[in-house]
Every structure is written in structure tokens, then in C-alpha cells.
Design a protein around this motif. Sequence first.
Motif, PDB file in Angstrom:
ATOM      1  N   TRP A 116       0.835  -1.202   0.000  1.00 30.59           N
ATOM      2  CA  TRP A 116       0.000   0.000   0.000  1.00 30.59           C
ATOM      3  C   TRP A 116       0.875   1.260   0.000  1.00 30.59           C
ATOM      4  O   TRP A 116       0.609   2.209  -0.739  1.00 30.59           O
ATOM      5  CB  TRP A 116      -0.932   0.000   1.209  1.00 30.59           C
ATOM      6  N   VAL A 129       2.569   1.622  -3.428  1.00 28.40           N
ATOM      7  CA  VAL A 129       1.670   2.180  -4.451  1.00 28.40           C
ATOM      8  C   VAL A 129       1.478   3.675  -4.237  1.00 28.40           C
ATOM      9  O   VAL A 129       1.450   4.457  -5.191  1.00 28.40           O
ATOM     10  CB  VAL A 129       0.305   1.448  -4.422  1.00 28.40           C
ATOM     11  N   ARG A 182       4.707   5.438  -5.298  1.00 23.92           N
ATOM     12  CA  ARG A 182       4.853   5.247  -6.751  1.00 23.92           C
ATOM     13  C   ARG A 182       3.939   6.205  -7.502  1.00 23.92           C
ATOM     14  O   ARG A 182       4.359   6.879  -8.451  1.00 23.92           O
ATOM     15  CB  ARG A 182       4.513   3.794  -7.095  1.00 23.92           C
ATOM     16  N   THR A 196      -1.821   0.250 -11.710  1.00 20.78           N
ATOM     17  CA  THR A 196      -0.668   0.402 -10.815  1.00 20.78           C
ATOM     18  C   THR A 196      -0.827  -0.484  -9.587  1.00 20.78           C
ATOM     19  O   THR A 196       0.090  -1.215  -9.196  1.00 20.78           O
ATOM     20  CB  THR A 196      -0.515   1.873 -10.379  1.00 20.78           C
ATOM     21  N   LEU A 197      -2.009  -0.420  -8.974  1.00 19.25           N
ATOM     22  CA  LEU A 197      -2.267  -1.222  -7.777  1.00 19.25           C
ATOM     23  C   LEU A 197      -2.216  -2.717  -8.083  1.00 19.25           C
ATOM     24  O   LEU A 197      -1.546  -3.485  -7.376  1.00 19.25           O
ATOM     25  CB  LEU A 197      -3.627  -0.851  -7.186  1.00 19.25           C
ATOM     26  N   VAL A 216       1.493  -3.952  -8.871  1.00 16.80           N
ATOM     27  CA  VAL A 216       2.334  -4.071  -7.680  1.00 16.80           C
ATOM     28  C   VAL A 216       1.932  -5.293  -6.861  1.00 16.80           C
ATOM     29  O   VAL A 216       2.781  -6.080  -6.431  1.00 16.80           O
ATOM     30  CB  VAL A 216       2.250  -2.792  -6.817  1.00 16.80           C
ATOM     31  N   THR A 231      -4.439  -6.370 -14.602  1.00 20.00           N
ATOM     32  CA  THR A 231      -3.543  -5.307 -15.076  1.00 20.00           C
ATOM     33  C   THR A 231      -3.552  -5.220 -16.595  1.00 20.00           C
ATOM     34  O   THR A 231      -3.637  -4.136 -17.168  1.00 20.00           O
ATOM     35  CB  THR A 231      -2.098  -5.574 -14.593  1.00 20.00           C
ATOM     36  N   THR A 262      -4.399   7.066  -7.071  1.00 22.26           N
ATOM     37  CA  THR A 262      -3.784   5.993  -6.287  1.00 22.26           C
ATOM     38  C   THR A 262      -3.244   6.520  -4.961  1.00 22.26           C
ATOM     39  O   THR A 262      -3.363   5.857  -3.925  1.00 22.26           O
ATOM     40  CB  THR A 262      -2.642   5.318  -7.066  1.00 22.26           C
TER      41      THR A 262
END
Length: 278
Positions: free
Chosen positions: A24, A27, A30, A72-73, A76, A147, A177
Motif C-alpha cells: 500500500w 503504491v 509510486r 498500478t495497484l 504491484v 492489469t 492511487t
Amino acid sequence: MMVAGVLVLSPDALLISLIRTDPWTLVLWRGLITAITMTVSLLVAHGRGALVEVGRIGWPGVVVGVFFGSSTLSFVMSVRMTTAANTLVIIAAMPLFAALFSRIFLREIVPLVTWIAVTAGFAGIALVFKGSIGGGSLLGDALALATASFMAGNFVIIRHHRKVSMIPAVVLGGIITTGAMLAVATPLDITSGDLLLLALMGSVVLPVPLALMTIAPKLIPAAEVSLIMLLETFLGPLWVWLVVREAPPMETFLGGGILVGTLIGHSLVRMRGSGVEN
């Protein structure tokens, strides 16, 4: 530009594997650093006109931002829950998802060769999933599939609105995010080493390829773009193996071989048949 973009992007999965903070927080940082970097780029490129560029993205840009944040989440979490090879092999199916979404949402005609590629490609993905059954990484594979879906959705939207720069949508995705992770992340509980890796990720590894890959598809055929993107499927797991010695299961090699071979064959057929198709 495409080759340079893929080379810069290829260590992304390795950096995620090396960062020790919780996913978490990863992300959050990032998304935040990427948003800041892309915002600075917008200001440098457009100056006072940057706000005009933001306004031009409209609702399609909002969807791209949501998809970018979601990808993105899921990316990762996938790298953290399964092997990097599994994640990158499954994500390589993005062009197949894009073809399906173009047919469903844009009513574009999908050639027979693409339907054959879709069928063979998903057979390869099924083989990768088979190797994860009982190994605790099935959810990670599913997140990689999500993704690929989010990225393909973005590809279709950006293609449909190709006259509008979607760079501001990437900024929006980073903001989304960051905001979504605030409730569960611990942004201040992070080591200096992790922060350095995150800074490298958010200021170079993601923004540079995003910029290059926005320009390159305007100069070469779409099939060629997809073909060059497959470099990451080979390079990403290679970096992870060299540094952390993460070996994927045999099904990943077999399924990946089917998928990558299918995509290469499909891209070559489309390039030969279309010549300069974009």
C-alpha cells in the motif's frame, strides 16, 4: 524510442521486488512521485497552457486516470504475490485484450488472424495459471490479468481519442492511487533505501517510457509497437532472476512461449499485410 522506453521500463518489476515496504505504501509513493514528475513535465512543455491540456482530456481522460491507477495497484500486488515472470507474461497479452475491447466497445472489425491469436494466447495464459494452482500465487496471476485488462482499456481509449494528449490523465491516475492508499498506507514508515528506489521508479522508470511510448506509436505501425513491447516480457524476469534469483515454474516457460510466439507471429502477419498501418 520504443526500444529505449522498454529498456528503461524493464527493471520496474525488479524494483518492486527489492522494495521492502508494504504494497500500500509502495503504491502511494509510486503514484505520488510519478504524478509530480509528469506534472513538472507538463509545466515545462506547456507553461501556462498546462491547465488547457488538463481540461482537454474530458471524461475519457478521467477513465484513463482510473484505469492507470487501478493497473498500478494490481501490478504491484501481482509482482508481490506471484513470480515476476508470471506477471509479465500475462501482461504481455494486453494487445489481445485491446483487440477484444476494440471489437466490443468500438465495433471495429477484428481480422480472423487476430481471433486465432486471441485463442492461442489465452491458451498460453491458462497454462501459466495451471502452474500456480496450489502454489499460493493464483491470485497474483489473476491480478496480472486485471492489469492487462486495465492497460488494454487505456490503449483503446487513447487510440479512440488520439488527438488529445492523455499525459494529464497519467497525473490524475497518480493522484487517485495516492488518495486511495492514504487510508491504509504508512508513508512515513519507510527506509531511505526504499525511498531511493521509489524515487528512481517514479522519476525515471515510469515517466520516461510513458513519454516515449506516447510518441512512438505515431511513427511506426501498431503491430510493430506491440512486437517491441514484448522485450519487457524477456528483460523483466531476467533482471529479477539475476538479482534475486527468482525462478518461475515450468508452466510459465511453456505458457509464455505459446503467448509470446503467438504475439510475434500475429504482429509479423499484421505488419506484412498492412505495410504502414497505424
